[in-house]
Design a protein around this motif. Sequence first.
Motif, short mmCIF file in Angstrom:
data_model
loop_
_atom_site.label_atom_id
_atom_site.label_comp_id
_atom_site.label_asym_id
_atom_site.label_seq_id
_atom_site.Cartn_x
_atom_site.Cartn_y
_atom_site.Cartn_z
N SER A 50 -5.02 -4.88 -2.99
CA SER A 50 -4.92 -5.58 -1.70
C SER A 50 -3.60 -6.35 -1.62
N TYR A 55 -10.62 -8.99 3.81
CA TYR A 55 -11.85 -8.21 3.64
C TYR A 55 -11.49 -6.74 3.49
N ALA A 56 -12.05 -6.10 2.46
CA ALA A 56 -11.94 -4.66 2.30
C ALA A 56 -13.09 -4.02 3.07
N ARG A 96 -15.32 -9.49 0.51
CA ARG A 96 -14.16 -10.36 0.39
C ARG A 96 -13.25 -9.84 -0.73
N ILE A 97 -11.92 -9.94 -0.54
CA ILE A 97 -10.98 -9.44 -1.55
C ILE A 97 -9.77 -10.37 -1.60
N THR A 99 -5.69 -11.22 -2.92
CA THR A 99 -4.41 -10.53 -3.09
C THR A 99 -4.26 -10.02 -4.53
N VAL A 103 -8.74 -2.43 -4.71
CA VAL A 103 -9.50 -2.12 -3.50
C VAL A 103 -10.70 -1.24 -3.88
N ALA A 107 -13.59 1.61 0.30
CA ALA A 107 -12.82 0.99 1.38
C ALA A 107 -11.53 1.76 1.59
N VAL A 110 -7.74 -3.13 4.52
CA VAL A 110 -7.99 -4.55 4.30
C VAL A 110 -7.53 -5.29 5.55
N ASN A 145 -2.69 -2.90 4.80
CA ASN A 145 -2.65 -3.97 3.79
C ASN A 145 -3.14 -3.51 2.41
N ILE A 146 -2.93 -2.23 2.12
CA ILE A 146 -3.25 -1.70 0.80
C ILE A 146 -1.97 -1.25 0.12
#
Length: 432
Positions: A50, A55-56, A96-97, A99, A103, A107, A110, A145-146
């Motif tokens: 992430s 959130y993933a 929830r994930i 930084t 991942v 999923a 993000v 955002n991955i």
Amino acid sequence: MRMSAAEWRGWILDRIGRLDAAPLPLELAHGRTLAEQVRSAHDLPLWHSSAMDGYALRAADTAHATAERPVELVVSGEVLAGGSADPAIAPGAAVRIMTGAPVPSAADAVVPVELTAAPGREDPGADPWGRGAVRIEAPVAPGANIRRRGEDVRAGSLLARSGDPLTAARVSALAAAGVAEVRASELPRVAVLVTGAELRPPGAPLARGQIVESNSLLIAGLLRESGIEPSAVRRCTDDVAAVRAQLDELGRGCDAIITTGGVGPGSHDVVRLAVQAEPEVRAARVAVRPGQPQCAGRLASGAWLFALPGNPVSAATSFELFVRPALLACQGRDDPMRPLVPAVAGVGWRGARGRLQLMPVTIDDADADGAGDGSGIRGGRRRLVCRPAVNPRGVSHAVGGHGAVQAYAVAGEDRGDVAAGEPVELLLVGLA
């Protein structure tokens, strides 16, 4: 013999040789020079991770989300940076994930926490994290955002080559890529020997004709700025036999000796006289201003000698032109010369046609039209403007003004005078 600065430097570089290399733990390698190619031991990143706290989720679950009709997803777990969890994510759920966390396999996107809403949260300053559920108010694109596995570096990729300097950034990159040990050049052992009957230590009372000795501080400091701790720093009387004895003693335990003073053609120039019987040491008049008298070569003891002029600015420019490149080259550095940066002269100064000129300067910014607006930028254009840090009529001995030097303005042998507004090239030094 009269030589150009490039010829003199070339003569030195052709003969100084290479130091040995040895394996070294990476944490001790900063400042050294690589003696091998280095490849990545693994992918970077090591896994899909992430790029944000958020959130993933499954991107398809957010396809129809709007601010008026947000999608509400069940929060079914959490993945922390450094954690190995790979929680399942059912359709209509998210986890929830943090930084840098891996991942989850289920999923494909993000969403940053700041782009979400928590059901029932009214206070904008409250905890932004949804506990049992989270609301998404806009579609999230697949892959958003991955950080993809290997998108930075692939396993086996070439990261550094023999001859590369081991800078802080490069050491960090090698560590991240799984490298724990490198083969690096040894650092040269370098001694400093200062001569001059007129010299007295800092703080000592001065009689007529005496001056404070500062070259030992200058050369030792320039060595440290080049990543080399001096192995010895000594002062010597103006006596040929004493100089020869010091050179013999230091040479047995050093790779190089740097002397200042006593290198000219005079009858009392003790360094030149002390080494005139050394078959591999050569004296030259180099077409450079300042710093014309030079002496260099390998002593019978095995150490390399750099005999520099005694005037402080001459010693400093000689170090930049000849000593520093040679000490880097003997470590295997591919390009030991500092890069030159274009600039213009803010004021003019008298030159010396037929000699390479190095003028100690300070640096200003100015816009392209020369007005200067504090930012140094106008319309995307920027230039550096330099001004002499010393009185141009007496450069070599101007140790006081030289203290402010940020660069040397370099003008070629065919240049002569430099006029205000004309282009010059800067050899940058002394910038914090």
